[in-house]
Design a protein around this motif. Structure first.
Motif, PDB file in Angstrom:
ATOM      1  N   ALA A 475      19.261-116.024  76.873  1.00  0.00           N
ATOM      2  CA  ALA A 475      19.580-117.211  76.236  1.00  0.00           C
ATOM      3  C   ALA A 475      18.525-117.178  74.679  1.00  0.00           C
ATOM      4  N   TYR A 476      17.395-116.685  75.286  1.00  0.00           N
ATOM      5  CA  TYR A 476      16.439-116.523  74.023  1.00  0.00           C
ATOM      6  C   TYR A 476      17.159-115.858  72.541  1.00  0.00           C
ATOM      7  N   LYS A 477      17.839-114.934  72.973  1.00  0.00           N
ATOM      8  CA  LYS A 477      18.950-113.769  71.545  1.00  0.00           C
ATOM      9  C   LYS A 477      19.877-114.742  70.738  1.00  0.00           C
ATOM     10  N   ALA A 478      20.676-114.976  72.253  1.00  0.00           N
ATOM     11  CA  ALA A 478      21.493-116.109  71.640  1.00  0.00           C
ATOM     12  C   ALA A 478      21.852-117.793  70.951  1.00  0.00           C
ATOM     13  N   LYS A 479      20.068-117.990  70.985  1.00  0.00           N
ATOM     14  CA  LYS A 479      19.608-118.675  70.373  1.00  0.00           C
ATOM     15  C   LYS A 479      20.451-118.822  68.709  1.00  0.00           C
ATOM     16  N   SER A 480      19.290-117.473  68.117  1.00  0.00           N
ATOM     17  CA  SER A 480      19.496-117.248  67.269  1.00  0.00           C
ATOM     18  C   SER A 480      20.779-116.710  66.624  1.00  0.00           C
ATOM     19  N   THR A 481      21.620-116.430  67.689  1.00  0.00           N
ATOM     20  CA  THR A 481      22.858-115.929  67.245  1.00  0.00           C
ATOM     21  C   THR A 481      24.271-117.457  67.096  1.00  0.00           C
ATOM     22  N   LEU A 482      23.491-118.020  67.884  1.00  0.00           N
ATOM     23  CA  LEU A 482      24.444-119.109  68.237  1.00  0.00           C
ATOM     24  C   LEU A 482      24.235-120.149  66.949  1.00  0.00           C
ATOM     25  N   THR A 483      22.537-120.404  67.354  1.00  0.00           N
ATOM     26  CA  THR A 483      22.164-121.964  66.544  1.00  0.00           C
ATOM     27  C   THR A 483      22.037-122.282  65.123  1.00  0.00           C
ATOM     28  N   LYS A 484      21.637-121.217  64.627  1.00  0.00           N
ATOM     29  CA  LYS A 484      20.496-120.469  63.166  1.00  0.00           C
ATOM     30  C   LYS A 484      19.238-122.148  62.980  1.00  0.00           C
ATOM     31  N   VAL A 485      19.167-122.095  64.505  1.00  0.00           N
ATOM     32  CA  VAL A 485      18.214-123.561  64.328  1.00  0.00           C
ATOM     33  C   VAL A 485      17.530-123.091  62.960  1.00  0.00           C
ATOM     34  N   LYS A 486      16.261-121.752  63.113  1.00  0.00           N
ATOM     35  CA  LYS A 486      15.412-121.672  61.366  1.00  0.00           C
ATOM     36  C   LYS A 486      16.289-121.614  60.416  1.00  0.00           C
ATOM     37  N   ASP A 487      17.598-121.789  59.856  1.00  0.00           N
ATOM     38  CA  ASP A 487      18.497-122.172  58.985  1.00  0.00           C
ATOM     39  C   ASP A 487      18.915-123.092  58.347  1.00  0.00           C
ATOM     40  N   GLU A 488      19.139-124.217  59.241  1.00  0.00           N
ATOM     41  CA  GLU A 488      19.449-125.023  59.221  1.00  0.00           C
ATOM     42  C   GLU A 488      19.262-126.086  57.577  1.00  0.00           C
ATOM     43  N   LYS A 489      20.551-125.744  57.312  1.00  0.00           N
ATOM     44  CA  LYS A 489      20.439-126.991  56.020  1.00  0.00           C
ATOM     45  C   LYS A 489      20.836-127.665  55.568  1.00  0.00           C
ATOM     46  N   ARG A 490      22.375-128.065  56.552  1.00  0.00           N
ATOM     47  CA  ARG A 490      22.924-129.087  56.453  1.00  0.00           C
ATOM     48  C   ARG A 490      22.163-130.273  56.754  1.00  0.00           C
ATOM     49  N   PRO A 491      21.760-131.560  55.051  1.00  0.00           N
ATOM     50  CA  PRO A 491      21.588-132.537  55.560  1.00  0.00           C
ATOM     51  C   PRO A 491      22.021-133.080  56.691  1.00  0.00           C
TER      52      PRO A 491
END
Ligand SMILES: C[S@@+](CC[C@H](N)C(=O)[O-])C[C@H]1O[C@@H](n2cnc3c(N)ncnc32)[C@H](O)[C@@H]1O
Length: 585
Positions: A475-491
């Motif tokens: 799931a933790y791996k999935a997090k990075s591939t699924l969501t790109k939480v850290k890179d989110e830029k859309r305002p």
């Protein structure tokens, strides 16, 4: 002479009794002949039987009473009306003549859809779940007034909705051993309703739509509309003044004993007015209408039923009931209710449950499945009722509420301000669509609660739940591939993620690596629940552990389900795979 006089004296009283009895018999014999004329007075109470207090407001609008509502205020009004006469006749034989007569209230709606089969009339409700139930008489099929209720989908055994057997079998088939069904209060349970206003000032129609149509099943003889010459809304021409009336009851009154609170509720009335705002030229009539209601049902009236009156301005030609503009007209500003042990403020524009007692029963059961100190995400949270009650009762470390209706924010804020101090819980409310990037909301929470509308979960939410429920690591791996939480830029996504409201800003430590272990699914749509349940379990990600059902809408075939899913641990998954392989060999 004296003896004769005494005999007269002795004979007169029995003779009088016989005469009265004969007169009553004759009256009862002649009663069926006047039934069509009585029908308007009778049908409305049948439709409204389960409406706890709002019918009183309708009684204010209408001179006929609701003889089956037993609160003292309702009885007062009923005593003034003559409507109890036909309904006090419990003869079931009269029901056929009543129902075959499609004149009066039902005829009005009927004329608009003459080809509808009669059976359809028995299944009247508003789209979106507004349902009206009839009370059973001791004899079973008929209501207490001897007629069958058009709002019911089943006429007997209100404590056993027809779908119940299927629900029980379903859960049994999935290995749930502790399934329970809570029957709740079987009549006068409704605390919330939205009624359409149609027809003409002389012959207004107030009531529910028949299923799948916009034909109104009328509650007749509206006094306010006729006296004030209010123009009901015409859907085809988009003309008229009054479109809908929403009524919500508060049973919150700490000055009276708990047992009496349900009976002595007050009604928050919302009038949906067909104009852009209060400056429109027909706004004067809106004031007249609200004053009329306040005069007859406000604190200075004999009944004191009305808590407050609101106006909503809506000119759209769509089916959407409410517009964006709301005005508080008269009465108290905040409507408080007690849910799950906390005070909840429900503005008229927030989602509110129709059955307060059953919802409280559900919250009580739900409470057992949330471990103390949990981190909770409440998706489809409305004003945050579930999240806030858990924050207070389970010492949660954090509660995130996610809701699409931005207007619910105010209700959330007011409710949060009444939470006990020093809870040590970070509570946030986010105005966003839960189906957009749902993984983001799951991350950091040990318990996820979903309470979607009748249509069920959005596929993206199911997908996110399936993915995070693999193993911790995966799931933790999935997090990075699924969501790109850290890179989110859309305002707009970033804005949504920022809490619109935050209560207590204690920083959370190490919670971001947490993924839900428990999924609590609350559903009012049985068919969509089955579908979602299948999808969740097909991935072997979730295991259905407990299930309970609640009789939220007695008299209908709807049921509220509370299901607890547990994330399958890696060990269990491996075991299962091994067993499968063995079997295949
Ligand atoms: C059945 S109600 C439950 C509300 C709340 N749990 C309660 O009991 O008061 C469903 C709620 O979901 C909200 N909703 C509908 N679609 C949504 C979405 N895509 N994202 C977030 N919330 C949504 C509705 O506005 C409504 O408040």
């Amino acid at each position: 002479m004296h003896t004769q006089h005494t005999v007269h004296h002795l004979l007169l009283p029995p003779l009088a009794v016989v005469l009265v009895v004969v007169a009553c018999r004759l009256f009862l014999l002649l009663l069926p002949a006047c039934l069509p004329a009585c029908l308007p007075a009778c049908v409305a109470p049948c439709l409204l039987r389960h409406l706890r207090v709002p019918c009183v407001v309708l009684v204010l609008l209408s001179p006929t009473g609701c003889p089956d509502c037993s609160s003292s205020a309702i009885s007062d009004i009923c005593a003034a009306g003559a409507s109890s006469l036909p309904c006090s006749s419990s003869s079931s034989s009269s029901s056929s003549s009543v129902w075959s007569s499609s004149s009066s209230s039902f005829g009005v709606a009927c004329r608009r859809r003459p080809r509808r089969a009669w059976s359809r009339w028995r299944r009247l409700w508003l789209r979106g779940g507004w349902r009206w139930r009839a009370r059973r008489s001791a004899s079973g099929g008929a209501t207490a007034c001897g007629r069958r209720c058009s709002g019911c989908t089943h006429e007997v055994d209100l404590d056993k909705p027809p779908v119940l057997q299927e629900v029980e079998n379903f859960f049994k088939g999935h290995g749930v051993g502790d399934f329970t069904f809570s029957r709740g209060r079987l009549r006068e349970w409704r605390c919330r309703a939205k009624l359409a206003i149609r027809g003409t000032p002389e012959n207004p129609l107030i009531g529910l739509y028949q299923e799948g149509t916009h034909a109104v099943a009328d509650i007749p003889e509206c006094r306010a509309i006729s006296e004030l010459n209010i123009e009901p809304f015409d859907e085809d021409a988009s003309t008229g003044e009054l479109r809908y009336v929403q009524m919500a009851v508060t049973t919150y009154n700490t000055s009276i004993p708990v047992a009496k609170r349900y009976e002595q509720g007050r009604v928050q009335v919302s009038l949906v007015w067909n104009s852009r705002d209060e400056r429109s030229k027909n706004a004067e009539k809106l004031s007249l209408l609200s004053e009329f209601l306040w005069r007859n049902g406000g604190p200075r009236s004999n009944v004191h039923l009305i808590h407050s009156i609101w106006a909503n301005f809506q000119t759209s030609t769509s089916n959407i009931i409410f517009g964006h503009k709301w005005r508080h007209l008269i009465g108290e500003n905040d409507l408080w209710e007690r849910y799950g042990g906390v005070d909840i403020s429900l503005d008229p524009y927030s989602f509110g449950q129709a059955n307060t007692l059953s919802f409280n029963a559900l919250l009580h059961t739900l409470n057992k499945y949330v471990p103390r100190g949990s981190t909770v995400v409440d998706l489809y949270s409305g004003a945050g009722v579930i999240g806030l009650s858990l924050a207070a009762s389970k010492k949660c470390r954090s509660v995130k509420c996610v809701e699409i209706n931005k207007l619910s924010k105010m209700s959330f804020e007011k409710s949060a301000s009444r939470l006990p101090p020093n809870l040590g819980c970070t509570i946030t409310w986010h105005n966003t669509d839960a189906s957009v990037e749902p993984v983001h909301w799951l991350e950091g929470s040990s318990v996820v609660i979903v309470d979607p509308p009748r249509k069920g979960l959005h596929p993206s939410v199911i997908c996110a739940l399936q993915k995070v429920a693999l193993s911790e690591r995966k799931a933790y791996k999935a997090k990075s591939t699924l969501t790109k939480v850290k890179d989110e830029k859309r305002p707009w996504i970033l804005r949504a993620r920022e809490a619109a409201v935050q209560v207590d800003s204690t920083p959370l430590e190490g919670s971001s690596e947490t993924w839900p272990e428990t999924l609590i699914y609350i559903s009012c749509g049985w068919d969509s629940f089955k579908k979602d349940c299948k999808s969740l379990m097909s991935s072997k990600a979730w295991h259905l552990q407990n299930a309970h059902a609640f009789n939220f809408f007695p008299g209908t075939d709807s049921i509220e389900v509370l299901a607890i899913f547990k994330r399958e641990s890696e060990a269990v998954q491996k075991k299962r795979k091994k067993a499968k392989k063995k079997k295949a060999k």
